[in-house]
Design a protein around this motif. Structure first.
Motif, PDB file in Angstrom:
ATOM      1  N   TRP A 177       0.829  -1.203   0.000  1.00  0.00           N
ATOM      2  CA  TRP A 177       0.000   0.000   0.000  1.00  0.00           C
ATOM      3  C   TRP A 177       0.869   1.261   0.000  1.00  0.00           C
ATOM      4  O   TRP A 177       0.547   2.252  -0.663  1.00  0.00           O
ATOM      5  N   ARG A 178       1.986   1.207   0.736  1.00  0.00           N
ATOM      6  CA  ARG A 178       2.905   2.353   0.758  1.00  0.00           C
ATOM      7  C   ARG A 178       3.473   2.613  -0.633  1.00  0.00           C
ATOM      8  O   ARG A 178       3.525   3.764  -1.086  1.00  0.00           O
ATOM      9  N   ARG A 179       3.881   1.559  -1.314  1.00  0.00           N
ATOM     10  CA  ARG A 179       4.443   1.723  -2.651  1.00  0.00           C
ATOM     11  C   ARG A 179       3.374   2.177  -3.644  1.00  0.00           C
ATOM     12  O   ARG A 179       3.647   2.983  -4.537  1.00  0.00           O
ATOM     13  N   HIS A 180       2.180   1.644  -3.483  1.00  0.00           N
ATOM     14  CA  HIS A 180       1.067   2.074  -4.323  1.00  0.00           C
ATOM     15  C   HIS A 180       0.862   3.583  -4.210  1.00  0.00           C
ATOM     16  O   HIS A 180       0.746   4.291  -5.225  1.00  0.00           O
ATOM     17  N   ASN A 181       0.820   4.097  -2.990  1.00  0.00           N
ATOM     18  CA  ASN A 181       0.610   5.531  -2.788  1.00  0.00           C
ATOM     19  C   ASN A 181       1.777   6.354  -3.337  1.00  0.00           C
ATOM     20  O   ASN A 181       1.572   7.466  -3.842  1.00  0.00           O
ATOM     21  N   LYS A 182       2.962   5.809  -3.281  1.00  0.00           N
ATOM     22  CA  LYS A 182       4.125   6.499  -3.839  1.00  0.00           C
ATOM     23  C   LYS A 182       3.968   6.668  -5.347  1.00  0.00           C
ATOM     24  O   LYS A 182       4.232   7.739  -5.899  1.00  0.00           O
ATOM     25  N   PHE A 183       3.503   5.601  -6.014  1.00  0.00           N
ATOM     26  CA  PHE A 183       3.298   5.689  -7.463  1.00  0.00           C
ATOM     27  C   PHE A 183       2.134   6.624  -7.804  1.00  0.00           C
ATOM     28  O   PHE A 183       2.195   7.386  -8.775  1.00  0.00           O
ATOM     29  N   ARG A 227       8.456   8.513 -10.417  1.00  0.00           N
ATOM     30  CA  ARG A 227       8.751   8.300 -11.828  1.00  0.00           C
ATOM     31  C   ARG A 227       9.296   6.910 -12.135  1.00  0.00           C
ATOM     32  O   ARG A 227       9.537   6.591 -13.308  1.00  0.00           O
ATOM     33  N   SER A 228       9.498   6.078 -11.132  1.00  0.00           N
ATOM     34  CA  SER A 228       9.957   4.721 -11.421  1.00  0.00           C
ATOM     35  C   SER A 228       8.851   3.890 -12.065  1.00  0.00           C
ATOM     36  O   SER A 228       9.123   2.813 -12.601  1.00  0.00           O
ATOM     37  N   TRP A 229       7.602   4.377 -12.007  1.00  0.00           N
ATOM     38  CA  TRP A 229       6.497   3.720 -12.704  1.00  0.00           C
ATOM     39  C   TRP A 229       5.684   4.786 -13.431  1.00  0.00           C
ATOM     40  O   TRP A 229       4.637   5.228 -12.945  1.00  0.00           O
ATOM     41  N   PRO A 230       6.136   5.201 -14.596  1.00  0.00           N
ATOM     42  CA  PRO A 230       5.389   6.216 -15.358  1.00  0.00           C
ATOM     43  C   PRO A 230       3.996   5.705 -15.710  1.00  0.00           C
ATOM     44  O   PRO A 230       3.785   4.517 -15.935  1.00  0.00           O
ATOM     45  N   ASN A 231       3.037   6.624 -15.764  1.00  0.00           N
ATOM     46  CA  ASN A 231       1.670   6.303 -16.174  1.00  0.00           C
ATOM     47  C   ASN A 231       0.960   5.339 -15.226  1.00  0.00           C
ATOM     48  O   ASN A 231       0.027   4.655 -15.627  1.00  0.00           O
ATOM     49  N   TYR A 232       1.446   5.263 -13.974  1.00  0.00           N
ATOM     50  CA  TYR A 232       0.774   4.397 -13.005  1.00  0.00           C
ATOM     51  C   TYR A 232      -0.660   4.864 -12.815  1.00  0.00           C
ATOM     52  O   TYR A 232      -0.944   6.047 -12.653  1.00  0.00           O
ATOM     53  N   ASP A 233      -1.576   3.915 -12.834  1.00  0.00           N
ATOM     54  CA  ASP A 233      -2.988   4.205 -12.668  1.00  0.00           C
ATOM     55  C   ASP A 233      -3.595   3.114 -11.800  1.00  0.00           C
ATOM     56  O   ASP A 233      -3.434   1.920 -12.087  1.00  0.00           O
ATOM     57  N   SER A 234      -4.262   3.499 -10.738  1.00  0.00           N
ATOM     58  CA  SER A 234      -4.783   2.518  -9.779  1.00  0.00           C
ATOM     59  C   SER A 234      -5.684   1.491 -10.447  1.00  0.00           C
ATOM     60  O   SER A 234      -5.614   0.289 -10.159  1.00  0.00           O
ATOM     61  N   ASP A 235      -6.544   1.943 -11.334  1.00  0.00           N
ATOM     62  CA  ASP A 235      -7.505   1.062 -11.973  1.00  0.00           C
ATOM     63  C   ASP A 235      -6.817  -0.034 -12.788  1.00  0.00           C
ATOM     64  O   ASP A 235      -7.283  -1.177 -12.813  1.00  0.00           O
TER      65      ASP A 235
END
Length: 314
Positions: free
Chosen positions: A284-290, A295-303
Motif C-alpha cells: 500500500w505504501r508503494r502504491h501511494n508512492k506511485f 517516476r519509477s512507474w510512469p503512467n501508473y494508474d490505480s484502476d
C-alpha cells in the motif's frame, strides 16, 4: 524554432501496432530520429520493468546457467527472495516484448494469448510477496497456479512455504516449456515440495485427474480478457477441493469493468468471493508512492495497475 503542429497525434490503435512492430523487431529502433516515437509508445502501456519491486532481480551471466547457451531472445534472471537462508531463484525468461511470428501462430492454433511470454507482470510480484508473508496458508497444502506465465509466484511458494505440492500451469505450451526448464534448473531448492508444470486450458470441460484436489489456487492478473472469464471461473470451481477448506487467491486490477464482470461469472458458478483493497502495508505504501507521481512507474494508474486481493471459496 516553433513546434510543428501540422501532424495530428497518432491514434492509440496505431501506437499499439507500433508496439507490436517493435516487439517483432526484438528491441527498440537504433535510429535516433525515432526517439520521439519511443517516448510516445512508452505512454501507451502502463506496464513497467520493475513493478512494485518486491522481489529484487537482476540479469546474470553465470550462476543459474551458462548464458552463452541461451537463445538471443532469452536471458537468465536471478531473483533474491527477501527471506533468510533462501537460495537464489534462477528463471529463464524472454527479454521483455521479444516476440516473433511463431508466437502468434501458436496463439491462433490453441486459441490462447501470449501475455505469459511478454514479461513478468506486476501482479505476479505481489502474489509472490504475499505468499512469503502468509506461509501458513500454503504449508502442507496442494497448490496450483493458473495462468502463471513464467511462474514467479509458484516458484516462490515452492521454495519457501513447505507446500506438499505446487503445480505451475499455463495454457500456452511455449510458456510451459520455460516453466519446466526452470523447474529442472531449481529442483535442488524445493526441499520436500513436489513441483511440476502442466498445460491447462480453462475451456477444458473436465480435468479429471486433478479435479477437486487442490487446497489453494493462486493466480495473478488473469481477468483482463473477458472472453476467458467463464472458463476461468469454471476451472476454479473444478479444481478446488470439495471436502474440507479450500480457497482461490487472485490478485487482479479492476481494469475498467473487467474484474467486476469476472466476479459475476464466479457468482454464477456457485462460488463465493471477498475483495480486499488494503492487504499489506508495504504494498500500500508503494502504491501511494506511485499514485503521487514516483517516476519509477510512469503512467501508473490505480484502476489498471494496483491489484486487489480476491478470495474465492465454495
Amino acid at each position: 524554432m516553433e513546434p510543428d503542429h501540422s501532424r495530428s497525434a497518432p491514434k492509440p490503435s496505431s501506437l499499439r501496432w507500433q508496439i507490436l512492430r517493435r516487439a517483432l523487431r526484438r528491441g527498440p529502433p537504433s535510429n535516433p530520429e525515432n526517439s520521439s516515437e519511443e517516448i510516445i509508445l512508452d505512454k501507451v502501456s502502463r506496464r513497467t520493468r520493475n513493478g512494485f519491486n518486491l522481489i529484487p532481480w537482476h540479469v546474470v551471466n553465470e550462476g543459474g546457467e551458462d548464458s552463452d547457451s541461451l537463445p538471443k531472445r532469452d536471458a537468465c534472471f536471478c531473483y533474491s527472495i527477501p527471506l533468510p537462508n533462501v537460495p537464489k531463484l534462477f528463471l529463464r525468461q524472454r527479454w521483455e516484448d521479444c516476440l516473433d511470428l511463431n508466437d502468434f501462430e501458436v496463439c491462433n492454433r490453441y486459441d490462447i494469448d501470449n501475455t505469459g511470454l511478454v514479461c513478468q507482470w506486476p501482479s505476479e510480484d505481489v502474489l509472490a510477496y504475499y505468499s512469503m508473508s502468509h506461509l501458513g496458508r500454503f504449508r502442507s497444502k496442494r497448490v496450483i497456479e493458473l495462468g502463471s506465465g513464467y511462474g514467479l509466484a509458484g516458484f516462490v511458494i515452492a521454495m519457501v512455504t513447505e507446500a506438499s505440492e505446487v503445480v505451475i500451469s499455463d495454457g500456452n505450451p511455449q510458456v510451459v516449456d520455460y516453466i519446466q526448464h526452470n523447474v529442472d534448473a531449481n529442483s535442488a531448492s524445493f526441499g520436500s515440495t513436489k513441483v511440476k508444470s502442466v498445460i491447462l486450458h480453462w475451456d477444458q470441460l473436465q480435468v479429471s485427474d486433478i479435479s477437486g484436489t487442490f487446497d489453494v489456487i493462486v493466480a495473478s492478473d488473469c481477468t483482463f480478457f473477458k472472453e476467458f472469464h467463464k472458463g476461468l471461473a469454471r476451472t476454479i470451481r473444478c479444481l478446488l477441493k470439495e471436502n474440507g477448506p479450500s480457497e482461490a487467491i487472485l490478485y487482479s486490477p479492476k481494469r475498467g469493468d473487467s474484474l467486476e464482470k469476472f466476479l459475476v461469472q464466479v457468482k454464477d458458478s456457485g462460488l463465493h468471493f471477498t475483495i480486499t483493497e488494503t492487504y499489506d502495508t508495504e504494498i500500500w505504501r508503494r502504491h501511494n508512492k506511485f499514485v503521487n507521481g514516483d517516476r519509477s512507474w510512469p503512467n501508473y494508474d490505480s484502476d489498471h495497475c494496483y491489484p486487489l486481493l480476491v478470495s474465492i471459496t465454495r
